[in-house]
Design an enzyme around this catalytic site. Structure first.
Site, PDB file in Angstrom:
ATOM      1  N   CYS A   1     -35.837  30.621   9.763  1.00 46.49           N
ATOM      2  CA  CYS A   1     -37.067  31.567   8.978  1.00 46.49           C
ATOM      3  C   CYS A   1     -38.622  30.637   9.106  1.00 46.49           C
ATOM      4  O   CYS A   1     -38.800  30.038   9.755  1.00 46.49           O
ATOM      5  CB  CYS A   1     -36.583  31.923   8.092  1.00 46.49           C
ATOM      6  SG  CYS A   1     -37.524  33.766   8.813  1.00 46.49           S
TER       7      CYS A   1
ATOM      8  N   HIS B   1     -31.826  34.944   9.096  1.00 45.78           N
ATOM      9  CA  HIS B   1     -31.000  34.427   7.843  1.00 45.78           C
ATOM     10  C   HIS B   1     -29.884  33.903   7.838  1.00 45.78           C
ATOM     11  O   HIS B   1     -29.225  35.301   6.830  1.00 45.78           O
ATOM     12  CB  HIS B   1     -31.813  35.246   6.538  1.00 45.78           C
ATOM     13  CG  HIS B   1     -33.445  34.701   5.909  1.00 45.78           C
ATOM     14  ND1 HIS B   1     -33.998  34.021   5.588  1.00 45.78           N
ATOM     15  CD2 HIS B   1     -34.228  35.250   6.842  1.00 45.78           C
ATOM     16  CE1 HIS B   1     -35.392  34.082   5.601  1.00 45.78           C
ATOM     17  NE2 HIS B   1     -35.139  34.801   6.248  1.00 45.78           N
TER      18      HIS B   1
ATOM     19  N   GLU C   1     -27.911  33.029   5.409  1.00 44.72           N
ATOM     20  CA  GLU C   1     -27.247  32.673   4.085  1.00 44.72           C
ATOM     21  C   GLU C   1     -27.171  33.792   3.786  1.00 44.72           C
ATOM     22  O   GLU C   1     -26.887  34.227   1.981  1.00 44.72           O
ATOM     23  CB  GLU C   1     -28.462  31.765   3.397  1.00 44.72           C
ATOM     24  CG  GLU C   1     -30.127  31.680   3.110  1.00 44.72           C
ATOM     25  CD  GLU C   1     -30.950  32.362   4.829  1.00 44.72           C
ATOM     26  OE1 GLU C   1     -30.496  31.636   5.296  1.00 44.72           O
ATOM     27  OE2 GLU C   1     -31.899  32.582   4.292  1.00 44.72           O
TER      28      GLU C   1
HETATM   29  N1  GLN Z   1     -43.294  35.152   7.331  1.00 44.69           N
HETATM   30  C1  GLN Z   1     -42.699  33.254   6.611  1.00 44.69           C
HETATM   31  C2  GLN Z   1     -43.349  32.561   7.332  1.00 44.69           C
HETATM   32  O1  GLN Z   1     -44.251  32.638   8.055  1.00 44.69           O
HETATM   33  C3  GLN Z   1     -41.261  33.377   7.730  1.00 44.69           C
HETATM   34  C4  GLN Z   1     -40.437  34.276   6.259  1.00 44.69           C
HETATM   35  C5  GLN Z   1     -39.134  34.514   5.816  1.00 44.69           C
HETATM   36  O2  GLN Z   1     -38.885  32.724   5.777  1.00 44.69           O
HETATM   37  N2  GLN Z   1     -38.212  34.824   5.782  1.00 44.69           N
HETATM   38  O3  GLN Z   1     -43.590  31.638   6.466  1.00 44.69           O
END
Ligand code: GLN
Length: 193
Positions: free
Chosen positions: A77, A174, A176
């Site tokens: 992410c 994710h 994790e």
């Molecule tokens: N929205 C976050 C970003 O742009 C990422 C979100 C996340 O890691 N769950 O950095």
């Protein structure tokens, strides 16, 4: 296997817990010297702008780039955004992966969702057939891959949510945050290669 998790911000504790379940040694990485002796590094989810600014403040940008030229790095992410070469806005990026990402591509926090994915590389590496249940939280999409980056998985509508470039991995979701350890197993196999 000794795997570091970048511990500047975000859900690094969950990655460490999953890695330990798989029997890996783990280390929290906050300073350049913490990278010494690691076989791989995970960059967790969180807020990519914050992770980037802290990495600049702790002089981690060049050491992380150097690490990624030789060893395995996986970004989940926000971590995937930080690994990319282009996030379509001005923020510190490692630029290690030939992917362009679009942040918050699915909308706000309330638009977080879960989806079953079919990830061929994962099935092969772990000799399993079950789909991979992925959790997306204010997730980015990978708009495009170029160079030697390859698509690992996409949603049914074609939007790319996982990519690999040699030993570098990027996932919009994710692993994790679920009990399924197959993605971490897959990463350990890359770190070991
Ligand atoms: N929205 C976050 C970003 O742009 C990422 C979100 C996340 O890691 N769950 O950095």
């Amino acid at each position: 296997m000794n795997i570091g998790v970048l511990a500047l911000q975000g859900d690094f504790a969950e990655h460490i817990a999953t890695l330990r379940r798989l029997g890996a040694q783990t280390a929290e990485v906050r300073l350049p010297k913490d990278l010494d002796g690691l076989d791989g590094l995970i960059i967790p989810g969180g807020e990519s702008t914050t992770i980037g600014k802290l990495a600049v403040a702790y002089d981690l940008m060049e050491p992380l780039r150097q690490f990624g030229r030789e060893k395995a790095i996986w970004g989940t992410c926000a971590g995937a955004i930080f690994l990319s070469k282009d996030a379509r806005r001005d923020q510190p990026l490692l630029g290690l992966m030939d992917i362009t990402v679009l942040r918050n591509a699915f909308g706000a926090q309330v638009d977080s969702f879960e989806a079953d994915l079919h990830i061929e590389a994962l099935k092969q590496a772990t000799q399993t057939e079950a789909p991979y249940h992925a959790v997306f939280i204010r997730a980015p999409i990978i708009e495009s891959v170029s160079g030697s980056a390859e698509i690992l998985s996409a949603l049914p509508d074609g939007r790319i949510v996982a990519a690999q470039q040699g030993k570098l991995l990027a996932t919009s979701f994710h692993p994790e945050l679920t009990d399924d350890t197959r993605f971490h197993q897959y990463f350990l196999s890359l770190a070991n290669a």
